[in-house]
Design an enzyme around this catalytic site. Structure first.
Site, PDB file in Angstrom:
ATOM      1  N   HIS A  19       0.863  -1.193   0.000  1.00 58.89           N
ATOM      2  CA  HIS A  19       0.000   0.000   0.000  1.00 58.89           C
ATOM      3  C   HIS A  19       0.894   1.235   0.000  1.00 58.89           C
ATOM      4  O   HIS A  19       1.338   1.708   1.051  1.00 58.89           O
ATOM      5  CB  HIS A  19      -0.922  -0.032   1.226  1.00 58.89           C
ATOM      6  CG  HIS A  19      -1.924   1.081   1.271  1.00 58.89           C
ATOM      7  ND1 HIS A  19      -3.115   0.987   1.955  1.00 58.89           N
ATOM      8  CD2 HIS A  19      -1.931   2.323   0.715  1.00 58.89           C
ATOM      9  CE1 HIS A  19      -3.800   2.110   1.827  1.00 58.89           C
ATOM     10  NE2 HIS A  19      -3.088   2.952   1.080  1.00 58.89           N
ATOM     11  N   HIS A 199      -9.533   1.139  -1.458  1.00 54.05           N
ATOM     12  CA  HIS A 199      -9.486   1.757  -0.132  1.00 54.05           C
ATOM     13  C   HIS A 199     -10.909   1.696   0.437  1.00 54.05           C
ATOM     14  O   HIS A 199     -11.866   2.109  -0.226  1.00 54.05           O
ATOM     15  CB  HIS A 199      -9.085   3.229  -0.226  1.00 54.05           C
ATOM     16  CG  HIS A 199      -7.622   3.469  -0.449  1.00 54.05           C
ATOM     17  ND1 HIS A 199      -6.927   2.912  -1.479  1.00 54.05           N
ATOM     18  CD2 HIS A 199      -6.735   4.237   0.243  1.00 54.05           C
ATOM     19  CE1 HIS A 199      -5.665   3.319  -1.412  1.00 54.05           C
ATOM     20  NE2 HIS A 199      -5.513   4.129  -0.388  1.00 54.05           N
ATOM     21  N   GLU A 202     -11.155   3.400   5.824  1.00 59.66           N
ATOM     22  CA  GLU A 202     -10.056   4.240   6.343  1.00 59.66           C
ATOM     23  C   GLU A 202     -10.729   5.262   7.275  1.00 59.66           C
ATOM     24  O   GLU A 202     -10.525   5.247   8.475  1.00 59.66           O
ATOM     25  CB  GLU A 202      -9.328   4.931   5.187  1.00 59.66           C
ATOM     26  CG  GLU A 202      -8.202   5.877   5.641  1.00 59.66           C
ATOM     27  CD  GLU A 202      -7.541   6.621   4.478  1.00 59.66           C
ATOM     28  OE1 GLU A 202      -8.090   6.627   3.361  1.00 59.66           O
ATOM     29  OE2 GLU A 202      -6.451   7.211   4.703  1.00 59.66           O
ATOM     30  N   ASP A 280       1.869   3.967   2.844  1.00 62.07           N
ATOM     31  CA  ASP A 280       0.846   4.827   2.235  1.00 62.07           C
ATOM     32  C   ASP A 280       1.461   6.008   1.463  1.00 62.07           C
ATOM     33  O   ASP A 280       1.651   5.907   0.247  1.00 62.07           O
ATOM     34  CB  ASP A 280      -0.148   5.302   3.313  1.00 62.07           C
ATOM     35  CG  ASP A 280      -1.517   5.656   2.770  1.00 62.07           C
ATOM     36  OD1 ASP A 280      -1.765   5.428   1.572  1.00 62.07           O
ATOM     37  OD2 ASP A 280      -2.362   6.149   3.551  1.00 62.07           O
TER      38      ASP A 280
END
Ligand code: ADE
Ligand code: ZN
Length: 332
Positions: A19, A199, A202, A280
């Protein structure tokens, strides 16, 4: 294993990163040098001012700065240099396999050709594979704040690069842009043999994770940390072992959790979810993969067995062949 040796174990073990947004590896120093090279205006006077602006309250406040920063990327060599700099970080952190996201719409909507973006990224990764054995997959993300038609258009452009793009994902502003908005798009992507990830969970609710699983047929959930709010969902994720690509430092920077000590990664491990650690957007969130692992281990008092599980999970959850997975897992 005492604490120092856990840190050494983290640093020395082979790792996979699953990721990582390549645009999120744009360090302020590189942003300034590309702004100069391309004669582009950026909203910061100096590197210190840029770093001070990296003080986000949520995902939306981060995305504004992230899209602004990406404006310095114009030419194929810019995308090459950006990706090459990340590949060198992989070497430094002992990341032997990476599956990176890129956001073509961030660039095509500024008039940059799709080919310029993908070719720069692909050439840098191919060079890293040749020079130091870094294996990779490229995943193209759709920007979920845009409409369905714009995303169909970019999928059409991706078809000409099927040899370089392994899968598709979904990123950008989550709340208000549920996975179901892209059900038809993901169906078309799957028909064209792109694997799918998204995604979800989150900032958004567990419902978005259900939609990503049931409507987008994803092979992995990116983030997914909100899943613990829904027991049935935890049961489903634990049974299916669908991976959740967790990004601890990102979650703190974007206010998903107040402090690293409050992160739910240890709870997820204890519930036998298929989780691993990722960075990320490391240039914006304060650290690459090793930093994420080291800080999270200390904050949550993770055992060496926990760390081993996270590292093994990074390979298990990757899109490497079963044979390559075994080779790396045996080295941990
Ligand atoms: N784009 C880059 N980083 C992201 C994140 N953490 N969430 C959603 N979209 C993103
Ligand atoms: Zn992300």
């Amino acid at each position: 294993m005492n604490n120092i040796s856990i840190v050494e174990f983290i640093k020395q073990s082979p790792k996979a990163e699953l990721h990582l947004h390549i645009e999120g590896t744009l360090e302020p120093e590189q942003m300034f040098s590309l702004a100069k090279r391309n004669n582009v205006q950026i909203p910061f006077k100096n590197i210190g001012e840029a770093k001070n602006a990296y003080n986000f309250s949520n995902l939306e406040s981060f995305l504004k700065i992230y899209y602004e920063g990406a404006k310095v990327l114009l030419k194929e060599e810019d995308f090459f240099d950006l990706t090459w700099a990340y590949a060198l970080k992989c070497k430094e952190d002992n990341i032997v396999h990476t599956e990176i996201f890129f956001d073509p719409q961030t660039h095509t909507n500024r008039g940059i050709d799709f080919d310029i973006v993908i070719n720069g990224i692909y050439k840098a990764l191919t060079k890293a594979e040749k020079e130091f054995g870094l294996s990779f997959k490229i995943i193209m993300c759709f920007l979920r704040h845009l409409n369905e038609q714009e995303c169909f258009n970019i999928l059409d452009q991706a078809l000409a690069h099927k040899d370089k793009i392994f899968g598709v994902g979904l990123d950008s502003l989550e709340i208000g842009n549920p996975p179901k908005k892209f059900e038809k798009l993901f169906k078309k992507a799957a028909e064209n043999n792109f694997i799918t990830v998204a995604h979800a969970g989150e900032e958004g609710p567990p419902e978005y994770i259900w939609e990503a699983l049931n409507l987008l047929n994803v092979k992995r959930i990116d983030h997914g940390v909100q899943c613990l709010k829904d027991e049935k969902l935890v049961e489903k994720l634990s049974k299916s072992q669908i991976p959740l690509t967790v990004c601890p430092l990102s979650n703190i920077k974007l206010g998903v959790f107040d402090k690293l000590n409050d992160h739910n990664l240890k709870k997820m491990l204890d519930k036998k979810l298929m989780v691993m650690v990722n960075s990320d957007d490391p240039a914006y969130f304060g650290g690459y993969l090793n930093q994420n692992l080291i800080e999270t281990q200390a904050a949550l008092n993770l055992s060496s067995e926990d760390i081993k599980t996270l590292l093994i999970n990074s390979f298990k959850s990757s899109f490497l062949s079963e044979e390559r997975k075994k080779v790396w897992i045996n080295k941990i």
